[in-house]
Design an enzyme around this catalytic site. Structure first.
Site, short mmCIF file in Angstrom:
data_model
loop_
_atom_site.label_atom_id
_atom_site.label_comp_id
_atom_site.label_asym_id
_atom_site.label_seq_id
_atom_site.Cartn_x
_atom_site.Cartn_y
_atom_site.Cartn_z
N SER A 102 5.88 1.64 5.28
CA SER A 102 5.53 2.97 4.24
C SER A 102 7.11 3.21 4.51
O SER A 102 7.39 2.98 3.68
CB SER A 102 5.21 4.47 6.25
OG SER A 102 4.58 5.54 5.06
N ASP A 152 -5.43 4.24 -0.65
CA ASP A 152 -4.39 4.88 -0.05
C ASP A 152 -4.28 6.03 -0.49
O ASP A 152 -3.57 5.80 -1.24
CB ASP A 152 -2.45 3.38 0.46
CG ASP A 152 -1.77 4.02 1.46
OD1 ASP A 152 -2.01 5.70 1.28
OD2 ASP A 152 -1.27 3.45 1.06
N HIS A 183 -3.98 3.64 4.00
CA HIS A 183 -2.74 3.76 4.84
C HIS A 183 -2.38 3.06 5.80
O HIS A 183 -1.14 2.68 6.41
CB HIS A 183 -1.66 5.19 4.32
CG HIS A 183 -0.48 4.56 4.51
ND1 HIS A 183 0.28 4.89 3.51
CD2 HIS A 183 0.72 5.62 5.33
CE1 HIS A 183 1.50 4.44 3.37
NE2 HIS A 183 1.80 5.10 4.30
C1 MLT Z 1 7.49 8.83 2.60
O1 MLT Z 1 7.72 9.94 2.76
O2 MLT Z 1 8.52 7.37 2.59
C2 MLT Z 1 6.25 8.18 2.26
O3 MLT Z 1 5.25 9.39 1.89
C3 MLT Z 1 5.61 7.69 3.46
C4 MLT Z 1 6.15 8.14 4.72
O4 MLT Z 1 5.07 9.53 5.01
O5 MLT Z 1 6.57 8.41 5.55
#
Ligand code: MLT
Length: 201
Positions: A102, A152, A183
């Site tokens: 992520s 996702d 996700h």
């Molecule tokens: C990010 O902010 O990098 C993406 O939205 C994934 C997350 O929630 O960390």
């Protein structure tokens, strides 16, 4: 940067650079590394940004909308940290394989967007396109695994395909594994990443 370094049993194996998701820390992906390659060294890093108490690797304006100035600054900071850690712990800087989930996958992708020789390869679990406004370097032959979800909510399949195409256009050897678990990082996806790792790294 706060981090953990664990010397691997096999010194010729790569060093796995672990990059957690939002709200994780340097402990979060240790068990994942063990499933990918139990003999490799590990450099697990905590993101330097705090969002409501949750560690991240760069700031965002809203969910899915990144602070691009901060993303650039943190990408350079992370690269310098890995360079220095290689000197300090005496691992082969040329043999670093990122494993990110992520937010951690997004900064790993950002490393590839900025630097030609920063990673030997990368496992990106549920990455997004980090930015669209810079020219990517030559990534010829760099193996990249992307684990993605057809459903996702943070990253539509079109965005995964866009990231794949951006990396492939620059010569990276990209493998995408699709699942249908949103996700989430599932054991099935990790097993696929491990299979890929033993084939390509
Ligand atoms: C990010 O902010 O990098 C993406 O939205 C994934 C997350 O929630 O960390």
């Amino acid at each position: 940067m706060k981090h953990i370094f664990i010397q691997g049993k096999d010194p010729i194996k790569p060093t796995l650079v672990l990059l957690h998701g939002t709200g994780g820390d340097e402990q979060s992906l240790l068990s994942l590394a063990d499933l990918i390659d139990p003999e490799a060294s590990i450099l697990s890093i905590r993101g330097n940004v705090l969002e409501n108490g949750m560690p991240r690797f760069f700031k965002r304006v809203a969910e899915g909308i990144f602070d691009l100035e901060d993303l650039e600054k943190r990408t350079f900071e992370l690269k310098e940290f890995i360079d220095k850690a290689a000197d300090q712990y005496e691992f082969d800087r040329k043999k670093c394989v990122a494993i990110g989930y992520s937010n951690g996958a997004n900064i790993a992708a950002s490393l590839l967007f900025y630097f030609e020789t920063v990673l030997q390869g990368a496992i990106l679990h549920h990455p997004m396109v980090p930015r669209r406004d810079i020219l990517l370097p030559d990534l010829t032959g760099i193996p990249v695994f992307i684990g993605a979800g057809t459903n996702d909510p943070l990253c539509a399949p079109e965005e995964t395909n866009e990231l794949r195409d951006m990396l492939q256009t620059k010569g990276a050897d990209v493998t995408v594994h699709w699942d249908h678990f949103g996700h989430q990082l599932t054991m099935k996806e990790v097993e696929k990443a491990a299979e890929w790792y033993h084939k390509f790294i």
